[in-house]
Design a protein around this motif. Structure first.
Motif, PDB file in Angstrom:
ATOM      1  N   LEU A 169       0.822  -1.212   0.000  1.00 42.03           N
ATOM      2  CA  LEU A 169       0.000   0.000   0.000  1.00 42.03           C
ATOM      3  C   LEU A 169       0.854   1.259   0.000  1.00 42.03           C
ATOM      4  O   LEU A 169       0.596   2.202  -0.760  1.00 42.03           O
ATOM      5  CB  LEU A 169      -0.934  -0.007   1.214  1.00 42.03           C
ATOM      6  N   ILE A 170       1.881   1.292   0.831  1.00 35.42           N
ATOM      7  CA  ILE A 170       2.716   2.486   0.902  1.00 35.42           C
ATOM      8  C   ILE A 170       3.540   2.659  -0.374  1.00 35.42           C
ATOM      9  O   ILE A 170       3.763   3.782  -0.831  1.00 35.42           O
ATOM     10  CB  ILE A 170       3.606   2.459   2.157  1.00 35.42           C
ATOM     11  N   ALA A 171       3.956   1.556  -0.959  1.00 31.47           N
ATOM     12  CA  ALA A 171       4.688   1.664  -2.224  1.00 31.47           C
ATOM     13  C   ALA A 171       3.787   2.272  -3.297  1.00 31.47           C
ATOM     14  O   ALA A 171       4.227   3.096  -4.096  1.00 31.47           O
ATOM     15  CB  ALA A 171       5.187   0.299  -2.672  1.00 31.47           C
ATOM     16  N   GLU A 172       2.535   1.878  -3.297  1.00 25.53           N
ATOM     17  CA  GLU A 172       1.621   2.374  -4.320  1.00 25.53           C
ATOM     18  C   GLU A 172       1.218   3.829  -4.092  1.00 25.53           C
ATOM     19  O   GLU A 172       1.122   4.610  -5.026  1.00 25.53           O
ATOM     20  CB  GLU A 172       0.340   1.527  -4.337  1.00 25.53           C
ATOM     21  N   ARG A 225      12.229  -9.902  -5.919  1.00 20.29           N
ATOM     22  CA  ARG A 225      11.418 -10.514  -4.871  1.00 20.29           C
ATOM     23  C   ARG A 225      10.597  -9.491  -4.091  1.00 20.29           C
ATOM     24  O   ARG A 225       9.487  -9.777  -3.682  1.00 20.29           O
ATOM     25  CB  ARG A 225      12.364 -11.243  -3.917  1.00 20.29           C
ATOM     26  N   TYR A 226      11.177  -8.344  -3.863  1.00 23.70           N
ATOM     27  CA  TYR A 226      10.483  -7.335  -3.073  1.00 23.70           C
ATOM     28  C   TYR A 226      10.389  -5.999  -3.806  1.00 23.70           C
ATOM     29  O   TYR A 226      10.911  -4.987  -3.332  1.00 23.70           O
ATOM     30  CB  TYR A 226      11.217  -7.114  -1.745  1.00 23.70           C
ATOM     31  N   PRO A 227       9.754  -5.986  -4.957  1.00 17.75           N
ATOM     32  CA  PRO A 227       9.702  -4.740  -5.729  1.00 17.75           C
ATOM     33  C   PRO A 227       9.013  -3.607  -4.968  1.00 17.75           C
ATOM     34  O   PRO A 227       9.442  -2.458  -5.040  1.00 17.75           O
ATOM     35  CB  PRO A 227       8.919  -5.127  -6.980  1.00 17.75           C
ATOM     36  N   ALA A 253      16.598  -1.958 -12.489  1.00 17.56           N
ATOM     37  CA  ALA A 253      15.692  -3.007 -12.016  1.00 17.56           C
ATOM     38  C   ALA A 253      14.254  -2.513 -11.894  1.00 17.56           C
ATOM     39  O   ALA A 253      13.310  -3.222 -12.253  1.00 17.56           O
ATOM     40  CB  ALA A 253      16.172  -3.549 -10.681  1.00 17.56           C
ATOM     41  N   LEU A 254      14.093  -1.301 -11.404  1.00 18.40           N
ATOM     42  CA  LEU A 254      12.732  -0.775 -11.290  1.00 18.40           C
ATOM     43  C   LEU A 254      12.110  -0.606 -12.670  1.00 18.40           C
ATOM     44  O   LEU A 254      10.923  -0.850 -12.878  1.00 18.40           O
ATOM     45  CB  LEU A 254      12.734   0.553 -10.525  1.00 18.40           C
ATOM     46  N   ASP A 255      12.942  -0.196 -13.606  1.00 17.00           N
ATOM     47  CA  ASP A 255      12.475  -0.086 -14.973  1.00 17.00           C
ATOM     48  C   ASP A 255      12.083  -1.425 -15.554  1.00 17.00           C
ATOM     49  O   ASP A 255      11.054  -1.572 -16.213  1.00 17.00           O
ATOM     50  CB  ASP A 255      13.592   0.514 -15.831  1.00 17.00           C
ATOM     51  N   TRP A 256      12.914  -2.389 -15.293  1.00 11.75           N
ATOM     52  CA  TRP A 256      12.648  -3.763 -15.717  1.00 11.75           C
ATOM     53  C   TRP A 256      11.281  -4.207 -15.196  1.00 11.75           C
ATOM     54  O   TRP A 256      10.403  -4.616 -15.970  1.00 11.75           O
ATOM     55  CB  TRP A 256      13.781  -4.651 -15.184  1.00 11.75           C
ATOM     56  N   LYS A 257      11.085  -4.092 -13.886  1.00 10.01           N
ATOM     57  CA  LYS A 257       9.829  -4.539 -13.270  1.00 10.01           C
ATOM     58  C   LYS A 257       8.635  -3.736 -13.771  1.00 10.01           C
ATOM     59  O   LYS A 257       7.537  -4.266 -13.911  1.00 10.01           O
ATOM     60  CB  LYS A 257       9.919  -4.418 -11.751  1.00 10.01           C
ATOM     61  N   SER A 258       8.849  -2.452 -14.028  1.00 13.42           N
ATOM     62  CA  SER A 258       7.716  -1.609 -14.412  1.00 13.42           C
ATOM     63  C   SER A 258       7.369  -1.722 -15.891  1.00 13.42           C
ATOM     64  O   SER A 258       6.203  -1.706 -16.263  1.00 13.42           O
ATOM     65  CB  SER A 258       8.010  -0.133 -14.116  1.00 13.42           C
ATOM     66  N   PHE A 259       8.408  -1.829 -16.727  1.00 14.54           N
ATOM     67  CA  PHE A 259       8.133  -1.669 -18.149  1.00 14.54           C
ATOM     68  C   PHE A 259       8.443  -2.880 -19.016  1.00 14.54           C
ATOM     69  O   PHE A 259       7.988  -2.954 -20.145  1.00 14.54           O
ATOM     70  CB  PHE A 259       8.878  -0.439 -18.677  1.00 14.54           C
ATOM     71  N   GLN A 260       9.252  -3.815 -18.529  1.00 15.97           N
ATOM     72  CA  GLN A 260       9.450  -5.038 -19.312  1.00 15.97           C
ATOM     73  C   GLN A 260       9.552  -6.240 -18.377  1.00 15.97           C
ATOM     74  O   GLN A 260      10.567  -6.940 -18.383  1.00 15.97           O
ATOM     75  CB  GLN A 260      10.671  -4.966 -20.242  1.00 15.97           C
ATOM     76  N   PRO A 261       8.508  -6.470 -17.621  1.00 13.07           N
ATOM     77  CA  PRO A 261       8.548  -7.508 -16.582  1.00 13.07           C
ATOM     78  C   PRO A 261       8.722  -8.921 -17.134  1.00 13.07           C
ATOM     79  O   PRO A 261       9.035  -9.847 -16.375  1.00 13.07           O
ATOM     80  CB  PRO A 261       7.195  -7.356 -15.882  1.00 13.07           C
ATOM     81  N   GLU A 262       8.540  -9.081 -18.444  1.00  8.45           N
ATOM     82  CA  GLU A 262       8.645 -10.431 -18.995  1.00  8.45           C
ATOM     83  C   GLU A 262      10.096 -10.882 -19.157  1.00  8.45           C
ATOM     84  O   GLU A 262      10.366 -12.064 -19.332  1.00  8.45           O
ATOM     85  CB  GLU A 262       7.904 -10.506 -20.349  1.00  8.45           C
ATOM     86  N   ARG A 263      11.037  -9.928 -19.082  1.00 12.76           N
ATOM     87  CA  ARG A 263      12.435 -10.307 -19.279  1.00 12.76           C
ATOM     88  C   ARG A 263      12.975 -11.100 -18.108  1.00 12.76           C
ATOM     89  O   ARG A 263      12.512 -10.961 -16.975  1.00 12.76           O
ATOM     90  CB  ARG A 263      13.289  -9.049 -19.465  1.00 12.76           C
ATOM     91  N   SER A 264      13.973 -11.924 -18.389  1.00 14.23           N
ATOM     92  CA  SER A 264      14.524 -12.771 -17.331  1.00 14.23           C
ATOM     93  C   SER A 264      15.585 -12.001 -16.559  1.00 14.23           C
ATOM     94  O   SER A 264      16.197 -11.054 -17.068  1.00 14.23           O
ATOM     95  CB  SER A 264      15.156 -14.015 -17.929  1.00 14.23           C
ATOM     96  N   LEU A 265      15.790 -12.469 -15.353  1.00 14.22           N
ATOM     97  CA  LEU A 265      16.797 -11.856 -14.498  1.00 14.22           C
ATOM     98  C   LEU A 265      18.190 -11.970 -15.122  1.00 14.22           C
ATOM     99  O   LEU A 265      18.983 -11.022 -15.087  1.00 14.22           O
ATOM    100  CB  LEU A 265      16.752 -12.533 -13.135  1.00 14.22           C
ATOM    101  N   ASP A 266      18.461 -13.127 -15.723  1.00 14.26           N
ATOM    102  CA  ASP A 266      19.776 -13.337 -16.347  1.00 14.26           C
ATOM    103  C   ASP A 266      20.053 -12.297 -17.424  1.00 14.26           C
ATOM    104  O   ASP A 266      21.158 -11.764 -17.540  1.00 14.26           O
ATOM    105  CB  ASP A 266      19.838 -14.737 -16.966  1.00 14.26           C
TER     106      ASP A 266
END
Lengths: 209, 209
Positions: free
Chosen positions: B28-31, B110-112, B178-191
DNA sequence: TGATTTGAACTGACTGGTCAGTGCAAAAAT
DNA sequence: ATTTTTGCACTGACCAGTCAGTTCAAATCA
């Protein structure tokens, strides 16, 4: 058609109070966050009556949204200038990148509060101005992505780089380093910070000398 | 002496509700941000009465502060593990840095929400938990600084690098990418993301192939 | 065994205060 | 003459924090 007196963009008085409101809002919101900042505070710091805030902006959120647009507009313009400046001077894309890093630092040096506020809001979801933010973010990052892409096309950068991710990483590098600079070692000079980041960018970290 | 039943750290029920409250609060606070998030919302999402929040935490701010400590504690531990892991495996400091980048990515993956919230608060001034945040930030950044310093001492990194600033820049690079990854291309792999950042770190951006 | 007690944990209605936004008449600026 | 600003009282929604009362599992008792 033409209204009163000499103007260069909007009725002057109105523009001046809007500017004062931007300045008041940006520092307060950077310090406290949007919700914790009251309209009364903003008005007081701007030296203006509360009614004036609502005469100039439809609501608190609208004031904030326009503030975001205003600020990112300045940044985007500054990045473009930097990139084009090196191009005119016959520099390569590495120079353009370097110039943009400096432009970023100059911007953050000048508008630390805005930067802080922008970072705090950028990845939030479920907020009213979310879409405004996305648009405006993309405008800025796109400038960096553009330079990277041109560099790849010109063979100056490896074609294996991931343009989007690398652009984000570069922005992050400058952003966090600069915020740290301003927060924890404000006495250092911009040149100093710029040199450290250039070194990192050019991979002169590993490798002796 | 021994109180009720088998326990291993604190009355089990209490600990479970506190955990539920952490989880509810963090998203909630993150949002929405701290001030825009109400205690009623947190309680509702945790499936608990409002009174329970105040039974477990002295105030909304205290809940948030303990949440910060909790989260950054996890990150710091994870970074240390990563650095020590490469050391035991006989790797150099470049490997340690690379392992820490990966550990950072794993954490954010794990904890975005926690990461988002942390970034939003990190450079704020004039807030109640400011000092907590400073301490906890320093613990995490110190791990990176430590590796850089050891690398310089071992001659593996240039002794011209600015340890503090470089550490901040590296953290920023990972964070924003990483935040960009999670927000805008979440389908990409961590590797995938990790590979892109490694390349950037090792200066394999400029220079073809 | 089943009955009773204890106290930590939890509940949710309630309170006192805060704040975004309104309304408007008078003053100032242009 | 028109636009802009002021000052201030007011409203209604919202919200952090409180507190008297309830729940329930473990402990003690008979």
């Amino acid at each position: 058609m033409e209204s009163s007196s000499a103007r260069s963009g909007g009725s002057t008085r109105r523009e001046a109070t809007r500017q004062k409101l931007y300045e008041a809002a940006v520092t307060l919101i950077a310090e406290q966050g949007f919700s914790a900042t009251t309209v009364d505070e903003i008005a007081e710091r701007a030296g203006v009556a509360k009614g004036t805030v609502y005469y100039n902006f439809a609501s608190k959120s609208v004031l904030f949204e326009e503030l975001l647009r205003h600020g990112v507009g300045l940044l985007t313009a500054s990045l473009k200038d930097a990139a084009e400046g090196t191009a005119r001077a016959g520099g390569g894309k590495v120079d353009a990148l370097d110039a943009m890093i400096r432009a970023g630092l100059v911007f953050i040096d000048r508008y630390p509060a805005f930067t802080q506020l922008y970072v705090a809001e950028l990845w939030r979801t479920n907020r009213a101005w979310q879409s405004t933010l996305m648009v405006v973010r993309q405008e800025a990052v796109a400038v960096v992505e553009g330079v990277l892409r041109e560099g790849v096309a010109a063979g100056e950068f490896s074609d294996e780089i991931d343009v989007q991710l690398t652009a984000a990483a570069l922005v992050g590098m400058v952003l966090v380093a600069a915020l740290d600079w301003k927060s924890f070692q404000p006495e250092r000079s911009l040149d100093d910070v710029h040199a450290a980041l250039s070194r990192l960018l050019q991979g002169r970290v590993s490798g002796r000398v």
